[in-house]
Design a protein around this motif. Structure first.
Motif, PDB file in Angstrom:
ATOM      1  N   ALA A 181       0.343 -16.031 -27.636  1.00 44.35           N
ATOM      2  CA  ALA A 181       1.388 -15.105 -27.198  1.00 44.35           C
ATOM      3  C   ALA A 181       2.445 -15.775 -26.327  1.00 44.35           C
ATOM      4  O   ALA A 181       3.583 -15.302 -26.263  1.00 44.35           O
ATOM      5  CB  ALA A 181       0.753 -13.944 -26.439  1.00 44.35           C
ATOM      6  N   ASP A 182       2.090 -16.863 -25.644  1.00 43.93           N
ATOM      7  CA  ASP A 182       3.038 -17.479 -24.714  1.00 43.93           C
ATOM      8  C   ASP A 182       3.940 -18.516 -25.371  1.00 43.93           C
ATOM      9  O   ASP A 182       4.763 -19.140 -24.705  1.00 43.93           O
ATOM     10  CB  ASP A 182       2.307 -18.112 -23.529  1.00 43.93           C
ATOM     11  N   VAL A 183       3.808 -18.723 -26.666  1.00 35.03           N
ATOM     12  CA  VAL A 183       4.682 -19.641 -27.393  1.00 35.03           C
ATOM     13  C   VAL A 183       5.884 -18.863 -27.918  1.00 35.03           C
ATOM     14  O   VAL A 183       5.746 -17.769 -28.463  1.00 35.03           O
ATOM     15  CB  VAL A 183       3.923 -20.319 -28.555  1.00 35.03           C
ATOM     16  N   VAL A 184       7.090 -19.463 -27.767  1.00 34.33           N
ATOM     17  CA  VAL A 184       8.324 -18.774 -28.151  1.00 34.33           C
ATOM     18  C   VAL A 184       9.077 -19.601 -29.182  1.00 34.33           C
ATOM     19  O   VAL A 184       8.767 -20.774 -29.414  1.00 34.33           O
ATOM     20  CB  VAL A 184       9.224 -18.526 -26.918  1.00 34.33           C
ATOM     21  N   ALA A 185      10.050 -18.971 -29.805  1.00 30.97           N
ATOM     22  CA  ALA A 185      10.897 -19.688 -30.762  1.00 30.97           C
ATOM     23  C   ALA A 185      11.670 -20.781 -30.033  1.00 30.97           C
ATOM     24  O   ALA A 185      12.180 -20.573 -28.928  1.00 30.97           O
ATOM     25  CB  ALA A 185      11.859 -18.725 -31.439  1.00 30.97           C
ATOM     26  N   LEU A 186      11.763 -21.944 -30.659  1.00 32.86           N
ATOM     27  CA  LEU A 186      12.413 -23.081 -30.014  1.00 32.86           C
ATOM     28  C   LEU A 186      13.880 -22.806 -29.711  1.00 32.86           C
ATOM     29  O   LEU A 186      14.411 -23.278 -28.694  1.00 32.86           O
ATOM     30  CB  LEU A 186      12.278 -24.321 -30.907  1.00 32.86           C
ATOM     31  N   ASP A 187      14.540 -22.026 -30.567  1.00 29.67           N
ATOM     32  CA  ASP A 187      15.967 -21.783 -30.348  1.00 29.67           C
ATOM     33  C   ASP A 187      16.244 -20.809 -29.210  1.00 29.67           C
ATOM     34  O   ASP A 187      17.408 -20.542 -28.896  1.00 29.67           O
ATOM     35  CB  ASP A 187      16.651 -21.329 -31.639  1.00 29.67           C
ATOM     36  N   ARG A 228      19.131 -41.399 -27.322  1.00 31.04           N
ATOM     37  CA  ARG A 228      19.551 -40.006 -27.419  1.00 31.04           C
ATOM     38  C   ARG A 228      19.917 -39.708 -28.868  1.00 31.04           C
ATOM     39  O   ARG A 228      20.632 -40.482 -29.506  1.00 31.04           O
ATOM     40  CB  ARG A 228      20.756 -39.758 -26.517  1.00 31.04           C
ATOM     41  N   ARG A 229      19.447 -38.588 -29.383  1.00 28.79           N
ATOM     42  CA  ARG A 229      19.730 -38.228 -30.781  1.00 28.79           C
ATOM     43  C   ARG A 229      20.060 -36.739 -30.876  1.00 28.79           C
ATOM     44  O   ARG A 229      19.489 -36.002 -31.684  1.00 28.79           O
ATOM     45  CB  ARG A 229      18.555 -38.594 -31.667  1.00 28.79           C
ATOM     46  N   LEU A 261       9.604 -27.138 -19.675  1.00 26.78           N
ATOM     47  CA  LEU A 261       9.218 -27.254 -21.076  1.00 26.78           C
ATOM     48  C   LEU A 261       7.954 -28.104 -21.169  1.00 26.78           C
ATOM     49  O   LEU A 261       7.986 -29.310 -20.947  1.00 26.78           O
ATOM     50  CB  LEU A 261      10.354 -27.879 -21.889  1.00 26.78           C
ATOM     51  N   ALA A 262       6.847 -27.457 -21.507  1.00 29.63           N
ATOM     52  CA  ALA A 262       5.562 -28.154 -21.554  1.00 29.63           C
ATOM     53  C   ALA A 262       5.242 -28.705 -22.925  1.00 29.63           C
ATOM     54  O   ALA A 262       4.513 -29.703 -23.046  1.00 29.63           O
ATOM     55  CB  ALA A 262       4.445 -27.211 -21.111  1.00 29.63           C
ATOM     56  N   ALA A 263       5.777 -28.086 -23.974  1.00 28.10           N
ATOM     57  CA  ALA A 263       5.491 -28.548 -25.334  1.00 28.10           C
ATOM     58  C   ALA A 263       6.483 -27.921 -26.302  1.00 28.10           C
ATOM     59  O   ALA A 263       6.977 -26.809 -26.074  1.00 28.10           O
ATOM     60  CB  ALA A 263       4.061 -28.195 -25.742  1.00 28.10           C
ATOM     61  N   TRP A 264       6.747 -28.626 -27.391  1.00 28.03           N
ATOM     62  CA  TRP A 264       7.613 -28.086 -28.442  1.00 28.03           C
ATOM     63  C   TRP A 264       7.341 -28.861 -29.731  1.00 28.03           C
ATOM     64  O   TRP A 264       6.816 -29.974 -29.711  1.00 28.03           O
ATOM     65  CB  TRP A 264       9.085 -28.171 -28.055  1.00 28.03           C
ATOM     66  N   GLY A 265       7.684 -28.217 -30.837  1.00 23.03           N
ATOM     67  CA  GLY A 265       7.447 -28.867 -32.125  1.00 23.03           C
ATOM     68  C   GLY A 265       8.182 -28.163 -33.247  1.00 23.03           C
ATOM     69  O   GLY A 265       8.671 -27.036 -33.087  1.00 23.03           O
ATOM     70  N   VAL A 266       8.241 -28.843 -34.375  1.00 23.84           N
ATOM     71  CA  VAL A 266       8.929 -28.342 -35.571  1.00 23.84           C
ATOM     72  C   VAL A 266       8.024 -28.560 -36.774  1.00 23.84           C
ATOM     73  O   VAL A 266       7.368 -29.602 -36.890  1.00 23.84           O
ATOM     74  CB  VAL A 266      10.273 -29.065 -35.784  1.00 23.84           C
ATOM     75  N   ILE A 267       7.978 -27.587 -37.659  1.00 25.22           N
ATOM     76  CA  ILE A 267       7.281 -27.733 -38.940  1.00 25.22           C
ATOM     77  C   ILE A 267       8.294 -27.539 -40.048  1.00 25.22           C
ATOM     78  O   ILE A 267       9.212 -26.712 -39.931  1.00 25.22           O
ATOM     79  CB  ILE A 267       6.119 -26.713 -39.057  1.00 25.22           C
ATOM     80  N   ARG A 268       8.167 -28.335 -41.124  1.00 26.72           N
ATOM     81  CA  ARG A 268       9.133 -28.239 -42.223  1.00 26.72           C
ATOM     82  C   ARG A 268       8.408 -28.344 -43.555  1.00 26.72           C
ATOM     83  O   ARG A 268       7.384 -29.030 -43.668  1.00 26.72           O
ATOM     84  CB  ARG A 268      10.191 -29.327 -42.107  1.00 26.72           C
ATOM     85  N   PRO A 269       8.925 -27.678 -44.584  1.00 29.89           N
ATOM     86  CA  PRO A 269       8.329 -27.781 -45.919  1.00 29.89           C
ATOM     87  C   PRO A 269       8.648 -29.126 -46.541  1.00 29.89           C
ATOM     88  O   PRO A 269       9.767 -29.632 -46.422  1.00 29.89           O
ATOM     89  CB  PRO A 269       8.979 -26.625 -46.694  1.00 29.89           C
ATOM     90  N   PHE A 272      18.997 -25.867 -25.262  1.00 27.92           N
ATOM     91  CA  PHE A 272      18.906 -27.132 -25.987  1.00 27.92           C
ATOM     92  C   PHE A 272      18.868 -28.321 -25.047  1.00 27.92           C
ATOM     93  O   PHE A 272      18.267 -29.365 -25.357  1.00 27.92           O
ATOM     94  CB  PHE A 272      20.071 -27.270 -26.963  1.00 27.92           C
ATOM     95  N   THR A 273      19.480 -28.197 -23.892  1.00 28.79           N
ATOM     96  CA  THR A 273      19.474 -29.304 -22.935  1.00 28.79           C
ATOM     97  C   THR A 273      18.052 -29.675 -22.516  1.00 28.79           C
ATOM     98  O   THR A 273      17.772 -30.846 -22.235  1.00 28.79           O
ATOM     99  CB  THR A 273      20.299 -28.952 -21.691  1.00 28.79           C
ATOM    100  N   LEU A 274      17.151 -28.691 -22.465  1.00 31.70           N
ATOM    101  CA  LEU A 274      15.758 -28.985 -22.116  1.00 31.70           C
ATOM    102  C   LEU A 274      15.078 -29.789 -23.222  1.00 31.70           C
ATOM    103  O   LEU A 274      14.338 -30.743 -22.958  1.00 31.70           O
ATOM    104  CB  LEU A 274      14.986 -27.685 -21.871  1.00 31.70           C
ATOM    105  N   VAL A 275      15.331 -29.393 -24.464  1.00 34.45           N
ATOM    106  CA  VAL A 275      14.751 -30.111 -25.605  1.00 34.45           C
ATOM    107  C   VAL A 275      15.307 -31.527 -25.665  1.00 34.45           C
ATOM    108  O   VAL A 275      14.571 -32.498 -25.862  1.00 34.45           O
ATOM    109  CB  VAL A 275      15.038 -29.360 -26.918  1.00 34.45           C
ATOM    110  N   GLU A 276      16.606 -31.649 -25.479  1.00 35.72           N
ATOM    111  CA  GLU A 276      17.273 -32.950 -25.519  1.00 35.72           C
ATOM    112  C   GLU A 276      16.715 -33.888 -24.451  1.00 35.72           C
ATOM    113  O   GLU A 276      16.406 -35.055 -24.729  1.00 35.72           O
ATOM    114  CB  GLU A 276      18.772 -32.744 -25.318  1.00 35.72           C
TER     115      GLU A 276
END
Length: 279
Positions: A138-144, A162-163, A187-195, A148-152
């Motif tokens: 429940a505590d995980v949210v959409a990355l968007d 830097r990318r 920001l403790a964790a983040w990730g992306v999944i793709r087909p 974005f500055t936190l992710v960067e």
């Protein structure tokens, strides 16, 4: 045989390298081509004989200090003819004085060393069928929904350059799903999944600890149906343990190598590599 002519692949032609990578069993993502063109549109090369492609390579310049090499493929039947060395040299020249990284086939480490690359660590691809959780954390949210500055800034702790433009494309591309976990405003964790051509890949997966990484994985799995792949640095024992706990098995291994010194990185926070082709 006619002379090998080397030229840049136009952004709309990068799908050629993607297709060759798929034929080699590298299982690229369905939208990789559009994202890969973002950081350096001049970084993809093709070698042609009489207008027919016989070799590909990429060397993407992320900034004035770091580049990443990938898609080094010579068409079967023409290997050992010198075409690979010529297009390799074109890619290396494109990088100029930058430090270059790559994820190479383990058996080719000796050849890469001849070009000045030194082993940093191994990356291991894990794969298998994983059942999506009935109820994601429940505590995980959409990355968007995260600035974005936190992710960067977080990505800068685990990648040598830097990318930002690439990350924006990678996290916002249709079909790519991103999730994030905040703790005490950080920001403790983040990730992306793709087909991908087969199943799905998770990457990047960046986390302060295994528990946070696992929460992101569980949330991402809600978007997957079938095989899942996770590329992890062999030096991150917690990442290995997470992959094994998911029931994933080693598929193959690469050698992460660099031509020189890179900034200190938090590899202990890398639970999933973004891409073997672009780092």
């Amino acid at each position: 045989m006619s002379e090998l002519l080397i030229r840049n692949l136009r952004p709309e032609e990068i799908s050629l390298a993607i297709g060759w990578a798929a034929a080699e069993g590298w299982n690229p993502g369905l939208s990789d081509a559009a994202c890969f063109a973002i950081p350096d549109a001049q970084g993809f090369f093709v070698g042609e004989i009489d207008g027919e492609p016989v070799a590909t390579v990429s060397c993407v310049n992320y900034d004035d200090r770091f580049a990443f090499l990938g898609f080094y493929i010579v068409r079967a039947g023409l290997r050992g003819s010198g075409h690979g060395l010529r297009i390799w040299n074109a890619a290396i020249a494109h990088a100029g004085t930058r430090v270059i990284g790559l994820d190479g086939v383990v058996a080719q480490q000796g050849n890469y060393r001849k070009s000045g690359f030194q082993l940093a660590y191994a990356n291991i691809r894990y794969g298998g069928i994983v059942t999506a959780p009935a109820r994601p954390p429940a505590d995980v949210v959409a990355l968007d929904t995260i600035p974005f500055t936190l992710v960067e800034a977080d990505d800068a702790t685990v990648f040598p350059a830097r990318r930002s433009a690439f990350l924006r494309a990678w996290t916002n591309t249709s079909g790519h799903v991103g999730r994030a976990l905040m703790r005490d405003g950080e920001l403790a964790a983040w990730g992306v999944i793709r087909p991908c051509r087969t199943g799905y890949k998770i990457g990047p997966l960046v986390a302060d600890d295994r528990r946070a990484a696992e929460a992101i994985v569980q949330a991402l799995l809600a978007s997957a149906d079938g095989e899942v792949f996770l590329d992890v640095p062999a030096v991150n024992r917690d990442a290995i343990a997470l992959a094994e706990a998911l029931g994933l098995k080693p598929v193959f291994e690469t050698a992460r190598m660099y031509t020189g010194a890179i900034p200190p990185l938090r590899i202990d926070r890398v639970f999933g590599v973004t891409s073997f082709e672009l780092g």
